[in-house]
Every structure is written in structure tokens, then in C-alpha cells.
Design an enzyme around this catalytic site. Sequence first.
Site, PDB file in Angstrom:
ATOM      1  CE  LYS A  22     -27.807  34.591 -36.334  1.00  0.00           C
ATOM      2  NZ  LYS A  22     -28.834  35.508 -36.864  1.00  0.00           N
ATOM      3  NE  ARG A  39     -29.012  43.598 -28.603  1.00  0.00           N
ATOM      4  CZ  ARG A  39     -29.502  42.689 -29.441  1.00  0.00           C
ATOM      5  NH1 ARG A  39     -29.103  41.433 -29.366  1.00  0.00           N
ATOM      6  NH2 ARG A  39     -30.373  43.031 -30.367  1.00  0.00           N
ATOM      7  CB  THR A  73     -30.788  42.954 -37.604  1.00  0.00           C
ATOM      8  OG1 THR A  73     -30.910  42.895 -36.183  1.00  0.00           O
ATOM      9  CG2 THR A  73     -31.200  41.627 -38.194  1.00  0.00           C
ATOM     10  NE  ARG A  89     -26.039  40.805 -36.833  1.00  0.00           N
ATOM     11  CZ  ARG A  89     -26.865  40.910 -35.821  1.00  0.00           C
ATOM     12  NH1 ARG A  89     -27.256  42.102 -35.390  1.00  0.00           N
ATOM     13  NH2 ARG A  89     -27.315  39.823 -35.229  1.00  0.00           N
ATOM     14  CG  HIS A 100     -28.315  35.151 -31.293  1.00  0.00           C
ATOM     15  ND1 HIS A 100     -29.552  35.750 -31.324  1.00  0.00           N
ATOM     16  CD2 HIS A 100     -28.111  34.765 -29.997  1.00  0.00           C
ATOM     17  CE1 HIS A 100     -30.087  35.705 -30.109  1.00  0.00           C
ATOM     18  NE2 HIS A 100     -29.228  35.110 -29.287  1.00  0.00           N
TER      19      HIS A 100
END
Length: 140
Positions: A11, A87, A93, A104, A117
Amino acid sequence: MAIERTFSILKPDATARNLTGAINALIEKAGLRIVAQKRIRMTREQAETFYAVHKARPFFGELVDFMISGPVVVQVLEGEGAILKYRDIMGATDPSKAADGTIRKLHAKSVGENSVHGSDATETAAVEIAQFFSGNEIVG
């Protein structure tokens, strides 16, 4: 476990900080191959189509604005159990809840600017890949 493909987006918060190489290293270290990759600037229409599932949610407009705020890197990843594996390495998230060593936890700024994502299922992966890549762009 079967060889499968998944879709990934690095992103705008990640590309703005030149994290493509660092994130790609984590992807490859996990045993996934990057079989297609390109840096693009998503149009509003592309972002609205991509995130249409969230259209009724209060954060939809902000999400679309964020995704068109700068370049993104779209990718097709391939490997055994690629969807779940990616994932797992993305992490939760919310980066404050993500496991140590995940993308993350290492790189996301917030729940909204969470760096990456990844597709959540085989069917969504196929649709997401087709939105950004033609068959001859994927070199497996």
C-alpha cells in the site's frame, strides 16, 4: 498442501517509505515466489471496484482516498498454501495486535495504514489477480 496463487498489494504507506524490497524479502523468506509484480498508481475507479465489498462501511471513502494517495505495488505470489501463508506473514490488521516478525508488526503505521493487502480465499485471489494482471504478465 497444493500450490496456489494469491494477490498482494503493498500500500501507499509502504511504497512511500521504500519498503518494497524489505517486504519482498519477508515474502520470499516465507517460501513464496513473486511471479508477477508492478508498481502502479491506482485510479479511484480501480480502488472503488477493488474495495466494493466495503462500500456500505463508514471507512470506505477514506480507504479509497488512501489507496489512490500514492503508488502501490501489486503482486501475484505463488507457493504451497500461498493464501494462508501470506496472511500469516502479513499479521493482524491492527499492527499493535500483529505477531512479532510479521509485515504489519514491522512496518505498518496504523489499522488504516497497514502496509499490505492479501487475498482471503481462492475465489477472491482469482478475481483480484484478474483485476490487475493479464495471463502473460504472470511468469510462474
